[in-house]
Design a protein around this motif. Structure first.
Motif, mmCIF file in Angstrom:
data_model
loop_
_atom_site.group_PDB
_atom_site.id
_atom_site.type_symbol
_atom_site.label_atom_id
_atom_site.label_comp_id
_atom_site.label_asym_id
_atom_site.label_seq_id
_atom_site.Cartn_x
_atom_site.Cartn_y
_atom_site.Cartn_z
ATOM 1 N N LYS A 192 -43.912 27.944 -55.483
ATOM 2 C CA LYS A 192 -43.215 27.083 -56.433
ATOM 3 C C LYS A 192 -43.130 27.734 -57.810
ATOM 4 N N THR A 193 -44.222 28.370 -58.226
ATOM 5 C CA THR A 193 -44.218 29.032 -59.533
ATOM 6 C C THR A 193 -43.207 30.164 -59.568
ATOM 7 N N ARG A 194 -43.187 30.948 -58.498
ATOM 8 C CA ARG A 194 -42.256 32.088 -58.434
ATOM 9 C C ARG A 194 -40.807 31.594 -58.434
ATOM 10 N N ARG A 195 -40.526 30.569 -57.670
ATOM 11 C CA ARG A 195 -39.154 30.055 -57.636
ATOM 12 C C ARG A 195 -38.763 29.472 -58.986
ATOM 13 N N TYR A 196 -39.688 28.735 -59.600
ATOM 14 C CA TYR A 196 -39.414 28.171 -60.917
ATOM 15 C C TYR A 196 -39.140 29.264 -61.936
ATOM 16 N N LEU A 197 -39.966 30.320 -61.934
ATOM 17 C CA LEU A 197 -39.806 31.392 -62.913
ATOM 18 C C LEU A 197 -38.524 32.177 -62.691
ATOM 19 N N ILE A 198 -38.240 32.513 -61.442
ATOM 20 C CA ILE A 198 -37.058 33.326 -61.156
ATOM 21 C C ILE A 198 -35.780 32.567 -61.496
ATOM 22 N N VAL A 199 -35.682 31.327 -61.015
ATOM 23 C CA VAL A 199 -34.470 30.547 -61.279
ATOM 24 C C VAL A 199 -34.330 30.250 -62.770
ATOM 25 N N SER A 200 -35.436 29.878 -63.426
ATOM 26 C CA SER A 200 -35.382 29.585 -64.858
ATOM 27 C C SER A 200 -35.034 30.825 -65.659
ATOM 28 N N THR A 201 -35.534 31.986 -65.226
ATOM 29 C CA THR A 201 -35.242 33.221 -65.943
ATOM 30 C C THR A 201 -33.771 33.597 -65.806
ATOM 31 N N VAL A 202 -33.237 33.514 -64.595
ATOM 32 C CA VAL A 202 -31.829 33.866 -64.382
ATOM 33 C C VAL A 202 -30.918 32.982 -65.215
ATOM 34 N N PHE A 203 -31.138 31.670 -65.132
ATOM 35 C CA PHE A 203 -30.286 30.762 -65.888
ATOM 36 C C PHE A 203 -30.609 30.801 -67.376
ATOM 37 N N ILE A 205 -31.351 33.582 -68.963
ATOM 38 C CA ILE A 205 -30.615 34.750 -69.440
ATOM 39 C C ILE A 205 -29.136 34.415 -69.616
ATOM 40 N N ILE A 206 -28.572 33.699 -68.630
ATOM 41 C CA ILE A 206 -27.164 33.291 -68.752
ATOM 42 C C ILE A 206 -26.969 32.414 -69.989
ATOM 43 N N TYR A 207 -27.871 31.465 -70.160
ATOM 44 C CA TYR A 207 -27.804 30.564 -71.315
ATOM 45 C C TYR A 207 -27.940 31.341 -72.624
ATOM 46 N N ALA A 208 -28.889 32.295 -72.672
ATOM 47 C CA ALA A 208 -29.104 33.077 -73.884
ATOM 48 C C ALA A 208 -27.903 33.962 -74.197
ATOM 49 N N VAL A 228 -33.002 35.621 -77.761
ATOM 50 C CA VAL A 228 -34.341 35.772 -77.174
ATOM 51 C C VAL A 228 -35.141 34.486 -77.338
ATOM 52 N N LEU A 229 -35.008 33.849 -78.503
ATOM 53 C CA LEU A 229 -35.707 32.568 -78.713
ATOM 54 C C LEU A 229 -35.224 31.519 -77.718
ATOM 55 N N ALA A 230 -33.913 31.492 -77.454
ATOM 56 C CA ALA A 230 -33.371 30.534 -76.482
ATOM 57 C C ALA A 230 -33.921 30.802 -75.091
ATOM 58 N N LEU A 231 -34.063 32.090 -74.732
ATOM 59 C CA LEU A 231 -34.617 32.442 -73.423
ATOM 60 C C LEU A 231 -36.070 31.993 -73.309
ATOM 61 N N ILE A 232 -36.874 32.266 -74.342
ATOM 62 C CA ILE A 232 -38.286 31.864 -74.314
ATOM 63 C C ILE A 232 -38.415 30.340 -74.307
ATOM 64 N N GLN A 276 -27.993 24.077 -67.810
ATOM 65 C CA GLN A 276 -29.264 23.422 -67.537
ATOM 66 C C GLN A 276 -29.116 22.059 -66.871
ATOM 67 N N SER A 277 -28.024 21.355 -67.129
ATOM 68 C CA SER A 277 -27.887 19.995 -66.595
ATOM 69 C C SER A 277 -27.080 19.944 -65.307
#
Length: 346
Positions: A192-203, A205-208, A228-232, A276-277
């Motif tokens: 679950k952590t890996r899926r959360y991190l990977i999906v959140s990171t990909v989106f 980056i797109i958002y940032a 970078v702040l938006a990504l974090i 995000q929504s």
């Protein structure tokens, strides 16, 4: 006479008391606990790379080196961008003192014409001292220096965990008997952590990237820093969008007035709603397994315990707590439904 079981209310109260003691203990060593958890989460995030190399029968040193280098390069890249951008911001903000005073004068004039008393205005203006702009820049630089000071510990922990990862994976996969449920719970936590991190990171980056493009088109200074702040901030549940929006919006207000600030708010809102929504929930689905209330409470608790790093790691830390204390206990089905916000099947 048969021993009477302890009342459930007493067990709950003792558990809450123990949790408070543990959390306060972790808070006292937050400077060490935070980097440890961050290193663990990063190792979990790149574990598919190690497994793929193992499937290709790559030597052990390569299974350790490649995931380690991936994480280190990403961390160094982000820290480098933050250091350069924060230095530029520190030198840029004092130049907006005149604009800041002009905005305060306009706000004062508007408030006076709308019947706001001078006492209220004076109290409000006292809170907006132009010298605080420089203090903010210095505080930001201090935060960057603090990140750099903990980087060495994070890198060392990463190397140690990457070295132990192949052996640890074999030990967990061989778990049987009474520990099998705990092993299964930890495996679920990692997934679950890996899926959360990977999906959140990909989106994230797109958002940032979309935010950086919008800020560049609007000619807002330091768009890369705000990207970078938006990504974090994307990893911070519930309030991450606001944290990522406020600094560039305030800088846009100083740089181009209310109109530019509103354009920045509109651009951020549109990109956030789209990525995000509408799109992210379809990919992330029920991977986290935490209700909205539990997610928000975890943000408060872990921020209190570990500071800003706790806000970023709130979801992985809550997933770890769930794995250790709920998913590994066969009698805790009611708690699973409580934290996930869903009734058990069957």
């Amino acid at each position: 006479m048969r021993d009477q079981p302890a009342p459930r209310a007493l067990i709950i109260l003792v558990g809450i008391a123990a949790a408070v003691i543990v959390l306060y203990g972790i808070r006292e060593v937050a400077s060490i606990a935070g980097p440890i958890v961050l290193a663990l989460v990063l190792v979990i995030a790149v574990s598919p790379v190690r497994r793929r190399l193992a499937a290709w029968h790559a030597p052990t040193w390569l299974q350790v080196a490649v995931p380690f280098l991936i994480v280190v390069l990403v961390l160094l890249g982000m820290v480098g961008i933050l250091v350069i951008s924060a230095t530029q911001l520190a030198s840029l903000l004092p130049s907006y003192t005149a604009e800041f005073q002009h905005l305060l004068s306009d706000a004062q004039h508007w408030a006076t014409t709308h019947g706001v008393s001078n006492d209220v205005l004076n109290k409000g203006l006292a809170a907006f001292d132009p010298g605080k702009i420089v203090e903010f820049a210095q505080a930001l630089l201090g935060s960057v220096i603090a990140i750099l000071s903990s980087m060495f510990l994070i890198v060392v922990l990463l190397l140690a965990m990457c070295l132990d990862a192949p052996v640890t994976a074999k030990m967990l996969s061989a778990g049987t008997g009474n520990g099998a449920r705990l092993v299964s719970a930890l495996a679920t936590f990692a997934h679950k952590t890996r899926r959360y991190l990977i999906v959140s990171t990909v989106f994230g980056i797109i958002y940032a990237v979309l935010d950086v493009i919008a800020l560049t088109l609007l000619d807002v200074p330091l768009p890369l820093l705000w990207g970078v702040l938006a990504l974090i901030a994307n990893y911070i549940p519930n309030i991450g969008f606001i944290i990522g929006l406020v600094p560039p919006a305030m800088l846009a207000l100083l740089d181009g007035g209310v109109q530019k600030m509103l354009l920045v708010v509109a651009a951020y809102t549109v990109t956030n709603v789209v990525t995000q929504s509408f799109i992210l929930p379809k990919f992330l689905g029920d991977a986290v397994g935490l209700s909205t209330t539990v997610t928000f409470l975890s943000l408060i608790v872990w921020t209190f315990v570990l500071g800003p790093l706790g806000a970023i790691l709130a979801i992985p830390l809550s997933l770890l707590a769930r794995a250790l204390f709920i998913d590994s206990d066969p009698a805790a089905g009611w708690a699973q439904a409580l934290v996930s916000g869903k009734l058990p099947r069957g």
